[in-house]
Design a protein around this motif. Sequence first.
Motif, PDB file in Angstrom:
ATOM      1  N   GLY A   1      18.568  65.871 -50.634  1.00 52.37           N
ATOM      2  CA  GLY A   1      18.590  66.626 -49.394  1.00 52.37           C
ATOM      3  C   GLY A   1      19.127  65.843 -48.206  1.00 52.37           C
ATOM      4  O   GLY A   1      18.808  66.145 -47.060  1.00 52.37           O
ATOM      5  N   GLU A   2      19.961  64.849 -48.466  1.00 54.38           N
ATOM      6  CA  GLU A   2      20.499  64.016 -47.392  1.00 54.38           C
ATOM      7  C   GLU A   2      21.740  64.636 -46.775  1.00 54.38           C
ATOM      8  O   GLU A   2      22.478  65.366 -47.426  1.00 54.38           O
ATOM      9  CB  GLU A   2      20.853  62.616 -47.922  1.00 54.38           C
ATOM     10  CG  GLU A   2      19.657  61.784 -48.270  1.00 54.38           C
ATOM     11  CD  GLU A   2      20.011  60.335 -48.580  1.00 54.38           C
ATOM     12  OE1 GLU A   2      21.067  59.859 -48.122  1.00 54.38           O
ATOM     13  OE2 GLU A   2      19.225  59.695 -49.290  1.00 54.38           O
ATOM     14  N   ASP A   3      21.965  64.287 -45.523  1.00 52.17           N
ATOM     15  CA  ASP A   3      23.185  64.681 -44.821  1.00 52.17           C
ATOM     16  C   ASP A   3      24.274  63.682 -45.240  1.00 52.17           C
ATOM     17  O   ASP A   3      24.157  62.487 -44.959  1.00 52.17           O
ATOM     18  CB  ASP A   3      22.950  64.622 -43.325  1.00 52.17           C
ATOM     19  CG  ASP A   3      24.186  64.980 -42.524  1.00 52.17           C
ATOM     20  OD1 ASP A   3      25.177  65.480 -43.111  1.00 52.17           O
ATOM     21  OD2 ASP A   3      24.190  64.749 -41.300  1.00 52.17           O
ATOM     22  N   ILE A   4      25.299  64.161 -45.904  1.00 50.11           N
ATOM     23  CA  ILE A   4      26.321  63.254 -46.440  1.00 50.11           C
ATOM     24  C   ILE A   4      27.525  63.093 -45.514  1.00 50.11           C
ATOM     25  O   ILE A   4      28.487  62.424 -45.876  1.00 50.11           O
ATOM     26  CB  ILE A   4      26.795  63.715 -47.843  1.00 50.11           C
ATOM     27  CG1 ILE A   4      27.364  65.123 -47.788  1.00 50.11           C
ATOM     28  CG2 ILE A   4      25.657  63.596 -48.858  1.00 50.11           C
ATOM     29  CD1 ILE A   4      28.070  65.552 -49.048  1.00 50.11           C
ATOM     30  N   THR A   5      27.465  63.664 -44.319  1.00 48.65           N
ATOM     31  CA  THR A   5      28.607  63.543 -43.410  1.00 48.65           C
ATOM     32  C   THR A   5      28.894  62.084 -43.030  1.00 48.65           C
ATOM     33  O   THR A   5      30.016  61.768 -42.688  1.00 48.65           O
ATOM     34  CB  THR A   5      28.401  64.375 -42.125  1.00 48.65           C
ATOM     35  OG1 THR A   5      27.184  63.978 -41.501  1.00 48.65           O
ATOM     36  CG2 THR A   5      28.381  65.857 -42.438  1.00 48.65           C
ATOM     37  N   LEU A   6      27.899  61.241 -43.126  1.00 45.50           N
ATOM     38  CA  LEU A   6      28.093  59.807 -42.874  1.00 45.50           C
ATOM     39  C   LEU A   6      29.136  59.216 -43.824  1.00 45.50           C
ATOM     40  O   LEU A   6      29.868  58.293 -43.463  1.00 45.50           O
ATOM     41  CB  LEU A   6      26.747  59.080 -43.068  1.00 45.50           C
ATOM     42  CG  LEU A   6      26.757  57.559 -43.055  1.00 45.50           C
ATOM     43  CD1 LEU A   6      27.062  57.059 -41.640  1.00 45.50           C
ATOM     44  CD2 LEU A   6      25.424  57.034 -43.532  1.00 45.50           C
ATOM     45  N   TYR A   7      29.258  59.748 -45.026  1.00 43.72           N
ATOM     46  CA  TYR A   7      30.155  59.200 -46.049  1.00 43.72           C
ATOM     47  C   TYR A   7      31.514  59.900 -46.107  1.00 43.72           C
ATOM     48  O   TYR A   7      32.348  59.542 -46.924  1.00 43.72           O
ATOM     49  CB  TYR A   7      29.489  59.266 -47.415  1.00 43.72           C
ATOM     50  CG  TYR A   7      28.129  58.609 -47.445  1.00 43.72           C
ATOM     51  CD1 TYR A   7      28.031  57.216 -47.352  1.00 43.72           C
ATOM     52  CD2 TYR A   7      26.975  59.346 -47.525  1.00 43.72           C
ATOM     53  CE1 TYR A   7      26.797  56.612 -47.358  1.00 43.72           C
ATOM     54  CE2 TYR A   7      25.733  58.746 -47.542  1.00 43.72           C
ATOM     55  CZ  TYR A   7      25.649  57.376 -47.461  1.00 43.72           C
ATOM     56  OH  TYR A   7      24.425  56.768 -47.462  1.00 43.72           O
ATOM     57  N   CYS A   8      31.713  60.921 -45.280  1.00 45.63           N
ATOM     58  CA  CYS A   8      32.963  61.676 -45.333  1.00 45.63           C
ATOM     59  C   CYS A   8      33.961  61.213 -44.301  1.00 45.63           C
ATOM     60  O   CYS A   8      33.720  60.551 -43.388  1.00 45.63           O
ATOM     61  CB  CYS A   8      32.685  63.157 -45.141  1.00 45.63           C
ATOM     62  SG  CYS A   8      31.640  63.830 -46.438  1.00 45.63           S
TER      63      CYS A   8
ATOM     64  N   ARG B   1      24.115  55.901 -52.675  1.00 40.72           N
ATOM     65  CA  ARG B   1      24.562  55.439 -51.353  1.00 40.72           C
ATOM     66  C   ARG B   1      25.521  54.259 -51.472  1.00 40.72           C
ATOM     67  O   ARG B   1      26.526  54.185 -50.768  1.00 40.72           O
ATOM     68  CB  ARG B   1      23.360  55.044 -50.499  1.00 40.72           C
ATOM     69  CG  ARG B   1      22.587  56.210 -49.987  1.00 40.72           C
ATOM     70  CD  ARG B   1      21.483  55.756 -49.022  1.00 40.72           C
ATOM     71  NE  ARG B   1      20.394  56.696 -49.086  1.00 40.72           N
ATOM     72  CZ  ARG B   1      19.243  56.501 -49.724  1.00 40.72           C
ATOM     73  NH1 ARG B   1      18.985  55.342 -50.309  1.00 40.72           N
ATOM     74  NH2 ARG B   1      18.330  57.436 -49.748  1.00 40.72           N
ATOM     75  N   SER B   2      25.196  53.348 -52.363  1.00 39.63           N
ATOM     76  CA  SER B   2      26.053  52.169 -52.560  1.00 39.63           C
ATOM     77  C   SER B   2      27.448  52.568 -53.028  1.00 39.63           C
ATOM     78  O   SER B   2      28.451  52.041 -52.537  1.00 39.63           O
ATOM     79  CB  SER B   2      25.425  51.210 -53.575  1.00 39.63           C
ATOM     80  OG  SER B   2      24.193  50.738 -53.110  1.00 39.63           O
ATOM     81  N   LEU B   3      27.525  53.494 -53.973  1.00 38.95           N
ATOM     82  CA  LEU B   3      28.820  53.942 -54.480  1.00 38.95           C
ATOM     83  C   LEU B   3      29.614  54.669 -53.397  1.00 38.95           C
ATOM     84  O   LEU B   3      30.823  54.494 -53.284  1.00 38.95           O
ATOM     85  CB  LEU B   3      28.637  54.834 -55.705  1.00 38.95           C
ATOM     86  CG  LEU B   3      28.194  54.112 -56.966  1.00 38.95           C
ATOM     87  CD1 LEU B   3      27.799  55.117 -58.048  1.00 38.95           C
ATOM     88  CD2 LEU B   3      29.278  53.177 -57.467  1.00 38.95           C
ATOM     89  N   CYS B   4      28.929  55.470 -52.583  1.00 34.42           N
ATOM     90  CA  CYS B   4      29.619  56.185 -51.496  1.00 34.42           C
ATOM     91  C   CYS B   4      30.187  55.213 -50.468  1.00 34.42           C
ATOM     92  O   CYS B   4      31.240  55.474 -49.877  1.00 34.42           O
ATOM     93  CB  CYS B   4      28.670  57.163 -50.823  1.00 34.42           C
ATOM     94  SG  CYS B   4      28.293  58.595 -51.848  1.00 34.42           S
ATOM     95  N   LYS B   5      29.495  54.112 -50.244  1.00 29.57           N
ATOM     96  CA  LYS B   5      29.990  53.100 -49.302  1.00 29.57           C
ATOM     97  C   LYS B   5      31.105  52.256 -49.922  1.00 29.57           C
ATOM     98  O   LYS B   5      32.034  51.848 -49.239  1.00 29.57           O
ATOM     99  CB  LYS B   5      28.851  52.188 -48.856  1.00 29.57           C
ATOM    100  CG  LYS B   5      27.857  52.878 -47.960  1.00 29.57           C
ATOM    101  CD  LYS B   5      26.704  51.963 -47.628  1.00 29.57           C
ATOM    102  CE  LYS B   5      25.638  52.691 -46.841  1.00 29.57           C
ATOM    103  NZ  LYS B   5      24.446  51.859 -46.616  1.00 29.57           N
TER     104      LYS B   5
ATOM    105  N   TYR C   1      24.725  64.247 -55.655  1.00 31.80           N
ATOM    106  CA  TYR C   1      23.338  63.840 -55.901  1.00 31.80           C
ATOM    107  C   TYR C   1      22.577  63.702 -54.584  1.00 31.80           C
ATOM    108  O   TYR C   1      21.463  64.208 -54.440  1.00 31.80           O
ATOM    109  CB  TYR C   1      23.307  62.522 -56.682  1.00 31.80           C
ATOM    110  CG  TYR C   1      21.915  61.984 -56.871  1.00 31.80           C
ATOM    111  CD1 TYR C   1      21.114  62.440 -57.915  1.00 31.80           C
ATOM    112  CD2 TYR C   1      21.396  61.027 -56.011  1.00 31.80           C
ATOM    113  CE1 TYR C   1      19.833  61.958 -58.085  1.00 31.80           C
ATOM    114  CE2 TYR C   1      20.114  60.539 -56.175  1.00 31.80           C
ATOM    115  CZ  TYR C   1      19.335  61.007 -57.214  1.00 31.80           C
ATOM    116  OH  TYR C   1      18.054  60.532 -57.381  1.00 31.80           O
ATOM    117  N   LEU C   2      23.197  63.016 -53.626  1.00 32.32           N
ATOM    118  CA  LEU C   2      22.530  62.808 -52.336  1.00 32.32           C
ATOM    119  C   LEU C   2      22.270  64.135 -51.624  1.00 32.32           C
ATOM    120  O   LEU C   2      21.195  64.337 -51.041  1.00 32.32           O
ATOM    121  CB  LEU C   2      23.361  61.882 -51.449  1.00 32.32           C
ATOM    122  CG  LEU C   2      23.411  60.420 -51.877  1.00 32.32           C
ATOM    123  CD1 LEU C   2      24.403  59.651 -51.016  1.00 32.32           C
ATOM    124  CD2 LEU C   2      22.030  59.784 -51.810  1.00 32.32           C
ATOM    125  N   ALA C   3      23.219  65.045 -51.669  1.00 29.48           N
ATOM    126  CA  ALA C   3      23.063  66.324 -50.978  1.00 29.48           C
ATOM    127  C   ALA C   3      22.098  67.255 -51.716  1.00 29.48           C
ATOM    128  O   ALA C   3      21.187  67.818 -51.109  1.00 29.48           O
ATOM    129  CB  ALA C   3      24.424  66.998 -50.820  1.00 29.48           C
TER     130      ALA C   3
END
Length: 95
Positions: free
Chosen positions: A88-95, A33-37, A82-84
């Motif tokens: 199983g997280e929704d990664i649309t927050l990071y896109c 999560r940190s890297l995606c942010k 990894y997150l997806a």
Amino acid sequence: MNHASLNHQRSFVLQPMQHWLESIEIRNPWMARSLCKLIPARCPFERKITLFNHTVLYIPPLCKLNPFYDQLVELRFKSLTYLADQCGEDITLYC
């Protein structure tokens, strides 16, 4: 020094860091999560500053200036995957 030898020297200096970035494995959600942010989803801005219809200053896309851009994009992709896949997280927050 000619242009080719300068490129070789720069490549020699940057390669260890590029290889290190490529070898990072994502193993926990907090890190992913940190890297995606931290790593932007798109190449940061490109600007032309004009004055009286003449370009006074041109700032290229910052990704073209960063010698580690490809490795950072790959690291962000690994984090999203990894997150997806693993969490199983929704990664649309990071896109």
